[in-house]
Design an enzyme around this catalytic site. Structure first.
Site, PDB file in Angstrom:
ATOM      1  N   GLU A 201       0.788  -1.235   0.000  1.00 62.36           N
ATOM      2  CA  GLU A 201       0.000   0.000   0.000  1.00 62.36           C
ATOM      3  C   GLU A 201       0.820   1.287   0.000  1.00 62.36           C
ATOM      4  O   GLU A 201       0.798   2.052   0.968  1.00 62.36           O
ATOM      5  CB  GLU A 201      -0.940   0.018   1.213  1.00 62.36           C
ATOM      6  CG  GLU A 201      -1.890  -1.153   1.264  1.00 62.36           C
ATOM      7  CD  GLU A 201      -2.898  -1.038   2.408  1.00 62.36           C
ATOM      8  OE1 GLU A 201      -2.767  -0.131   3.239  1.00 62.36           O
ATOM      9  OE2 GLU A 201      -3.810  -1.862   2.462  1.00 62.36           O
ATOM     10  N   GLU A 390      -5.616  -8.298   0.482  1.00 62.04           N
ATOM     11  CA  GLU A 390      -6.207  -7.968   1.786  1.00 62.04           C
ATOM     12  C   GLU A 390      -7.674  -7.621   1.597  1.00 62.04           C
ATOM     13  O   GLU A 390      -8.027  -6.894   0.661  1.00 62.04           O
ATOM     14  CB  GLU A 390      -5.564  -6.724   2.430  1.00 62.04           C
ATOM     15  CG  GLU A 390      -4.248  -6.928   3.079  1.00 62.04           C
ATOM     16  CD  GLU A 390      -3.760  -5.662   3.815  1.00 62.04           C
ATOM     17  OE1 GLU A 390      -4.584  -4.797   4.159  1.00 62.04           O
ATOM     18  OE2 GLU A 390      -2.547  -5.562   4.020  1.00 62.04           O
TER      19      GLU A 390
HETATM   20  O1  IFM Z   1      -3.882  -3.050   9.228  1.00 66.46           O
HETATM   21  C1  IFM Z   1      -3.881  -2.532   7.951  1.00 66.46           C
HETATM   22  C2  IFM Z   1      -2.746  -3.109   7.141  1.00 66.46           C
HETATM   23  O2  IFM Z   1      -1.508  -2.908   7.720  1.00 66.46           O
HETATM   24  C3  IFM Z   1      -2.722  -2.481   5.764  1.00 66.46           C
HETATM   25  N1  IFM Z   1      -4.016  -2.558   5.129  1.00 66.46           N
HETATM   26  C4  IFM Z   1      -5.160  -2.134   5.902  1.00 66.46           C
HETATM   27  C5  IFM Z   1      -5.176  -2.835   7.235  1.00 66.46           C
HETATM   28  C6  IFM Z   1      -6.404  -2.400   8.046  1.00 66.46           C
HETATM   29  O3  IFM Z   1      -6.375  -1.039   8.286  1.00 66.46           O
END
Ligand code: IFM
Length: 478
Positions: A201, A390
């Site tokens: 990210e 994710e």
């Molecule tokens: O916890 C985070 C992760 O580190 C990166 N993506 C989003 C998740 C939830 O906020």
């Protein structure tokens, strides 16, 4: 007080249950209402969980590890809402075997994790720390012994503090630092790890850490953000090239936090603001990687990036990634806001929009958004394959007689998965889906309050307890 004691008792008696899930549950009834099954995703589809080093490992100063920007930031008063830090977190450093057993028991086959740069290179560059490297060998070996595929992310936000002291990602030398780190990691683990991701990210860690200062290292303003963006984009492609050189058979990707952006009204000014948000959230890092350059036409302030671009840089921004990781949780709804001079737009918070359901993070539950954003990314001609690296949700969980009936989380996963399947059935090449996340953990500036795990963690005792959502996945994948 009394109630808490009782809960703690229940929790203690449920530890054995957490490790032997079959003793506790039959099928979770929710599954009966589903109109799709795991088989619909195809036999090669990967199912797993995603994690990150800082959020779970703890052992913040053990075996030669140095401080990362998140160690520093979380120790400074006022930066973390709950006043907590990641010193111990889930103590995964010591409990990785038990945690991988839990993952295996959920019938998952992928463990996505990140390497802590300051565990393997405590000075940021230079002398490697063998004890840190050995730890990741143990984790990777433990995955392989259990039939779990290790998917390795090089960088999930925890830059060594020694490098931040020299300007961090703002400093163009960050490209050389990161290249050295990528060389070390890919040479050390390339014979065992076949799936690699360069960044986690980039839009989140650059905007939150170097534009609005809500995350480490806490810097603000475009003067910090713009050089950071350019150096991270260069490192994104260079990281890919380094992995390709050292692990020629690897599948190489990088991941993006992304969200479908809607405009609040169809007035021209709201649409324009939404377009800028789309650039910042969704387009800024992938388009240079695909050889399209920076999306300056849709967001003129990005023209200022030119000040940091050296001759030859533009050609080095692209890399032919094997897959793109989509990380999606919600959608954004944007309205023009004259008072915010640069974005000229503001996200309208879900609670101001009569939204049906929000998670504890305040994020709207909007399953169709994952379908929309997958389609948006898949429409780029250079994107060959998408992995949902994710997706997940935080809700306040309650332990009741040794169980966690997190029906809202199950419902969230089912509705989002249905939309992933919809995109797949329309022909998008989607190769996998990873939940965020295995364990409740350190949610950055929010502390430990928001629980995203399929497995509950009691942070006082480090006891694990599989939630009903974890059992739901076990049955869905079983
Ligand atoms: O916890 C985070 C992760 O580190 C990166 N993506 C989003 C998740 C939830 O906020």
């Amino acid at each position: 007080m009394e109630r808490r004691k009782v809960l703690r008792l229940f929790l203690a008696s449920s530890v054995a249950a957490a490790i032997s899930p079959n003793l506790v549950f039959g099928k979770i009834p929710f599954q009966q209402h589903l109109d799709f099954s795991q088989l619909d995703f195809g036999p090669d589809f990967k199912w797993g969980v995603a994690t990150s080093a800082f959020q779970i490992e703890g052992a913040h100063d053990l075996d030669g590890k140095s401080a990362s920007i998140w160690d520093t930031f979380s120790h400074e008063k006022g930066n973390i809402k709950t006043g907590e830090n990641g010193d111990v977190a889930c103590d995964f450093y010591h409990s990785y075997e038990q945690d991988l057993d839990l993952l295996k028991s959920l019938n998952m086959t992928v463990f996505r994790f990140s390497i802590s740069w300051c565990r393997v290179l405590p000075n940021g560059t230079g002398e490697p720390n063998q004890k840190g490297i050995d730890f990741y060998h143990r984790v990777i070996d433990a995955c392989l012994e259990r039939g779990l595929e290790p998917w390795l992310t090089l960088y999930h936000w925890d830059l060594p503090q020694v490098l931040q002291d020299q300007g961090g990602w703002k400093n163009r030398d960050s490209l050389a630092w990161f290249s050295e780190y990528a060389e070390l990691v890919s040479k050390n683990f390339g014979d065992k790890v076949k799936n690699w991701m360069v960044f986690n990210e980039p839009s989140a860690f650059t905007a939150l850490g170097y534009l609005i200062g809500y995350h480490a290292p806490g810097l603000k303003g475009f003067k910090n953000f713009l050089p950071t963006v350019h150096h991270v984009c260069l490192a994104q492609a260079e990281g890919g090239r380094i992995i390709r050189k050292n692990v020629p058979t690897a599948q190489i990707g990088t991941t993006y936090s992304c969200a479908h952006v809607d405009y609040y009204t169809s007035e021209k000014h709201d649409k324009k603001s939404a377009e800028r948000w789309d650039v910042l959230l969704n387009r800024l890092f992938i388009e240079p990687a695909l050889g399209m350059g920076y999306p300056t036409a849709s967001f003129p302030i990005l023209k200022k990036l030119e000040a940091y671009i050296k001759p030859g840089d533009l050609e080095k921004l692209s890399f032919d990634f094997d897959f793109i990781g989509i990380q999606n949780y919600t959608r954004e709804v944007v309205k023009k806001m004259g008072l915010i001079p640069i974005m000229k737009g503001l996200e309208i918070k879900p609670e101001k929009r009569n939204v049906q359901e929000i998670t504890s993070m305040g994020w709207e539950v909007y399953p169709e958004g994952i379908y929309q954003i997958i389609k948006q990314f898949a429409a780029y001609p250079g994107v060959k394959k998408i992995i949902v690296t994710e997706n997940g949700c935080a809700f306040p969980d309650e332990v009741i007689t040794g169980k966690i009936h997190d029906l809202k989380r199950i419902d969230y996963y089912q509705r989002y998965l249905k939309q992933v399947l919809r995109a797949k059935q329309e022909g998008v090449n989607i190769g996998g889906y990873f939940c965020w996340t295995l364990l409740d953990n350190f949610e950055w500036s929010e502390g430990f309050y928001h629980r995203f795990g399929l497995v509950h963690v009691d942070f006082k005792t480090q006891k694990r307890l599989i939630k009903d959502s974890g059992y739901w996945f076990r049955d869905f994948l079983g």
